[in-house]
Design an enzyme around this catalytic site. Sequence first.
Site, PDB file in Angstrom:
ATOM      1  CD  GLU A 122      -1.135  -0.478   4.152  1.00  0.00           C
ATOM      2  OE1 GLU A 122      -2.256  -0.561   3.391  1.00  0.00           O
ATOM      3  OE2 GLU A 122      -0.807  -0.216   4.753  1.00  0.00           O
ATOM      4  CE  LYS A 124       6.167   5.553   6.003  1.00  0.00           C
ATOM      5  NZ  LYS A 124       6.071   7.284   6.189  1.00  0.00           N
ATOM      6  CG  ASP A 126       4.494  13.394   4.438  1.00  0.00           C
ATOM      7  OD1 ASP A 126       4.444  13.631   5.183  1.00  0.00           O
ATOM      8  OD2 ASP A 126       5.118  13.898   3.254  1.00  0.00           O
ATOM      9  CE1 TYR A 236      -1.204   3.324   9.177  1.00  0.00           C
ATOM     10  CE2 TYR A 236      -1.870   4.879   7.602  1.00  0.00           C
ATOM     11  CZ  TYR A 236      -1.339   4.658   8.602  1.00  0.00           C
ATOM     12  OH  TYR A 236      -0.893   5.351   9.426  1.00  0.00           O
ATOM     13  CE  LYS A 324       9.716   6.127   5.157  1.00  0.00           C
ATOM     14  NZ  LYS A 324      10.251   7.351   5.723  1.00  0.00           N
ATOM     15  CB  CYS A 418      35.594  24.214  24.889  1.00  0.00           C
ATOM     16  SG  CYS A 418      34.091  24.237  25.127  1.00  0.00           S
ATOM     17  CB  CYS A 421      34.743  26.968  28.781  1.00  0.00           C
ATOM     18  SG  CYS A 421      35.646  24.960  28.485  1.00  0.00           S
ATOM     19  CB  CYS A 442      35.066  20.352  26.433  1.00  0.00           C
ATOM     20  SG  CYS A 442      34.591  22.353  27.402  1.00  0.00           S
ATOM     21  CB  CYS A 448      32.320  23.393  29.406  1.00  0.00           C
ATOM     22  SG  CYS A 448      31.347  24.129  28.062  1.00  0.00           S
TER      23      CYS A 448
END
Length: 701
Positions: A122, A124, A126, A236, A324, A418, A421, A442, A448
């Site tokens: 079937e 799909k 959306d 469905y 898909k 980082c 910091c 970090c 931080c």
Amino acid sequence: MDVQNLTAEDAKAEHDRLVETIKAHDVAYYAEDAPAVSDAEYDRQRQDLLALEARFPELITADSPSQSVGVTPAKGFGKVRHKVPMLSLDNAFSSDDLREFEGRIRRFLGLDATEDVSFFAEPKIDGLSASLRYENGKFQQGATRGDGQEGEDITANLRSVTDLPLELSGAKTKVPDVFEIRGEVYMSKSDFLALNTAQAEAGGKIFANPRNAAAGSLRQLDYEITKSRKLRFFAYAWGEVSGLPGVTQSEVLTVFKDWGFSVNPLSKVCTNMEEAIDAYRKIEELRASLDYDIDGVVFKVNRLDWQERLGFVSRSPRWAIAHKFPAEQATTLVEDIEIQVGRTGALTPVARLLPVTVGGVVVSNATLHNEDEIKRKDVRKGDTVVIQRAGDVIPQVVEVVLDKRPDDSVPYDFPKTCPICGSHAVKEINESTGKEDAVRRCTGGLICRAQAVERLKHFVSRNAFDIEGLGTKLIETFYEDDLIKSPADIFTLEKCDAAPGNLQRIKNREGFGEKATRNLFDAIDDRREISLDRFIYALGIRHIGQGNARLLAKNYLSFANLRERLSEMGDASGEAYSELLNIDGIGAAVADAVTEFFHEERNQDMLDDLLREITIVDFELPAQDSAVAGKTVVFTGTLELMSRQEMKAKAESLGAKVSGSISAKTDYLVAGANAGSKLKKAADLGVSVLTEQEWLDLIGG
């Protein structure tokens, strides 16, 4: 992603990144009805995750998006607990994936090559998934999917949906006393265009696509707005039922049509997988001509008795899969590369793009994943790149268009400190392999600002304490102004605000006032009681998401017990550590992260402060009318009466805990042929040993 060439440490780092990214995308899609990218890229991320978990099964945890679906329902609607969970579907991306899906079914059911397996195919749709409950043929309640376990009550809004009969009166088949119809609410393309035209003329919101329009319309608190928009429904599937009017998927859907529902006319039975693959190709060819959006084709085992035997994994049925359609791509320019710091200290590079439209959505950011990914793809500032949307909040850079690279281009220099910091940013070394992690982190920890703020954001997020009104921007502001530095500060905020001599009252801040301040304090007070699993998740422990939090709650039952056992945990040879590792789904990485958290003195102080302000509700195991509910079982040896996978699935469905190793807490060892060392250990510990048949007799066949 070539998972075969990844080290265990690289795989773990990539798995961590994918888990965090996919969860953010789930919130954008399910809770906010505003995905920034297409389903195809989202599916690619999930495919990468599944490939990693297939190659490195020790990475699979109950926290992984592969084990969960959706997000917690939003506020504004009442909550509906699904008696039968509304699960998502696994994805296929090629014909070979579909053939492998059929192979898994045959292996699970023990079918040989001569036995045909038919599939129901079937389109799909959306749209927005919904469940409709009918009692004695009358529509009583409707709900969204939500997190798969609990959704939003949208009964009133569903009454206005076309194709949704308010009373069932089948001419050929009697309607069962209780029947939950499940399907997809959608908006046709023509109605979508008409809606956007009307919205533009009225100066209203313009929707990006029919799916967003349908979701936004259905989840309106004002019923009249929903009623004014043309929403439709394809049936469905089903949830709780007192009886099924057929023995195959196709037979039941034929009855749905008799009851007055719309069933997609392109749906059909395929007698084998090659027919199913051909059906996919034909539906894909028709895609552009349809007046509604589809993003793939769903295939379900047609026989319902086989569906029942196949059962479910945590987030999806074993008997269904979605193939898909391919992802959408576009080309644009990388204007800059910036570094974001997450709550676990991970430095994540993000490409800032010249905005480009991909499949109707404007994209201006794309993830570059980590330092190694930038090097592998050699992405640089000023590059022209191909990007791909697919369900992530931030889409992905697929490749660099090298012939358009500027002459003065230089490789990107990933920071070793980082950016927030200034602490060293390092790649951790795996003690067992001696190799570096793929993610640079970090080392600043709680000093931080980025990590501290991100942890607080996580603490109040929808799936944690879910404090309405205390969002991202407010957390950042209150942190900078020293109002909230730790979780406990949230619950003492009102008391501190009312303290004598306080000249910076919240009500005097821009955007507040008496009412808004009162609403914030009330929202905080409403969250002083929280379930154990949500609390564990809120702590933001590395590797502990919703699934693993629930797993820990299910096994330790109370926070006092959890804290006591983990705080006293010794080395890896200790009983408490072994107890943690024996939980099915908990691996060494998770066990180490949890142990480290509870052994940190600052975390213990934080917990002491917090527990003075809140109440944690113990976890209650759901009642199971089963002789093995709550029992721990281990399967070993060669099983002949049922595949190991089916045996394990059946045990878990009856409330048993399945473990991979024998301990004094094991209740049953089910031993097949060539049982080996586990059989001897069970005898030494006095664990009950059952044959396959004895086990099946115990669980009622």
